[in-house]
Design an enzyme around this catalytic site. Structure first.
Site, mmCIF file in Angstrom:
data_model
loop_
_atom_site.group_PDB
_atom_site.id
_atom_site.type_symbol
_atom_site.label_atom_id
_atom_site.label_comp_id
_atom_site.label_asym_id
_atom_site.label_seq_id
_atom_site.Cartn_x
_atom_site.Cartn_y
_atom_site.Cartn_z
ATOM 1 N N ASN A 189 0.917 -1.204 0.136
ATOM 2 C CA ASN A 189 0.025 -0.036 0.155
ATOM 3 C C ASN A 189 0.814 1.150 0.246
ATOM 4 O OD1 ASN A 189 -2.375 1.598 0.094
ATOM 5 N ND2 ASN A 189 -2.227 1.717 2.327
ATOM 6 N N HIS A 191 0.996 5.116 1.376
ATOM 7 C CA HIS A 191 0.387 6.117 2.283
ATOM 8 C C HIS A 191 0.939 7.397 2.183
ATOM 9 C CE1 HIS A 191 -0.573 7.974 6.145
ATOM 10 N NE2 HIS A 191 -1.558 7.361 6.261
ATOM 11 N N SER A 218 4.840 6.842 2.338
ATOM 12 C CA SER A 218 5.370 5.650 2.980
ATOM 13 C C SER A 218 4.755 4.367 2.048
ATOM 14 C CB SER A 218 5.221 5.589 4.408
ATOM 15 O OG SER A 218 5.963 6.495 5.007
ATOM 16 N N ASP A 227 -2.141 1.178 8.160
ATOM 17 C CA ASP A 227 -1.123 1.839 7.815
ATOM 18 C C ASP A 227 -0.130 1.531 9.076
ATOM 19 O OD1 ASP A 227 -2.189 2.766 5.718
ATOM 20 O OD2 ASP A 227 -3.270 4.637 6.872
#
Length: 284
Positions: A189, A191, A218, A227
């Site tokens: 993912n 962020h 990130s 996260d």
């Protein structure tokens, strides 16, 4: 030259591991092309990545013979073809800058992947500026009532396309604990800040209101803790009081794309090893 292989491994640290691995490859006619290792004194763990030309030995023979050493040292290990394109399923919502960047890098031969499908919770028109070519597109809308069934369809698609990695390219939906566990270690993912950072809606506007002097992004593996998964790559860019929220968004798009692309590349090249909540990243 034979097709190069990549050996990655981790285990409890003890003397002689490097010698055993390199001697094993030498004895079978292998030629080491790149080797990196890390001794984590905090956790007493050892990590290693070796690229090598196997010579006359087959990957199957090396795998079978190395299993004895791996068992002796209780290794978590993997042997993979270095240059094989990994099969990737990409998920996106309405912000398609990261998707567009990944596909561009793939098309020019920079990203060693094979995009097998694009999944979005919005119709194709939402990302109309990004050419998908022949890549299958799947619109899977989601609501609070249909979340479980939608995620099941995502898992089915990943299985159907034999996806080795799932990339959340600004897919603006929180994965359930079940989904995060299912794709553990193979879902990345992006962020929109350093972690931890501004959460919720309009993070760049929050940053503007707080007068921040640096923004970042990130890329991390997805876990049940939102996260908070192991971080693969981060980057930052200085800003000033003169930057408007719109300029922060513009700069943010660029840094998000760069950070996600680098994290995906590192994963695809077998350069990321997990050690609990941390990652060991052997950069090229």
């Amino acid at each position: 030259m034979s097709e190069p292989l990549v050996l990655t491994l981790s285990c409890a640290d003890r003397p002689g591991i490097t010698a055993r691995v390199t001697s094993f490859l030498f004895e079978r006619g292998g030629n080491i092309l790149e080797a990196q290792q890390f001794n984590d004194r905090a956790s007493d763990a050892f990590f290693m990545r070796v690229e090598f030309d196997p010579g006359e030995a087959s990957r199957e023979a090396i795998r079978e013979d190395f299993a004895a050493i791996a068992g002796e040292f209780c290794m978590d290990w993997k042997l993979a073809l270095r240059d094989r394109a990994r099969r990737v399923l990409i998920m996106v919502s309405k912000f398609d800058h990261c998707l567009a960047d990944l596909l561009y890098r793939w098309r020019i031969g920079e990203m060693p992947m094979e995009p097998v499908a694009i999944v979005s919770n919005h119709p194709r028109e939402a990302i109309e500026h990004t050419p998908l070519g022949d890549i299958p597109f799947h619109h899977l809308p989601i609501t609070s009532d249909t979340k479980a069934s939608q995620e099941a369809k995502v898992r089915e698609l990943a299985d159907r396309y034999d996806a080795e990695l799932v990339v959340l390219a600004r897919y603006m939906q929180i994965l359930s604990d079940e989904q995060a566990a299912h794709f553990a270690g193979r879902c990345i993912n992006i962020h929109h800040s350093f972690l931890p950072g501004f959460k919720g809606a309009k993070p760049y506007h929050q940053a503007y209101e707080r007068g921040v002097k640096m923004i970042g992004a990130s890329a991390h593996y997805v876990t049940a803790d939102l996260d908070e998964g192991p971080i693969i790559h981060q980057a930052a860019e200085p800003i000033s009081h003169a930057d408007s929220p719109e300029e922060l968004v513009r700069k943010g798009r660029d840094i998000e794309s760069r950070v996600l692309a680098e994290a995906v590349r590192l994963h695809l090249e077998e350069r990321v090893l997990l050690g609990g909540q941390r990652t060991v990243v052997f950069r090229s």
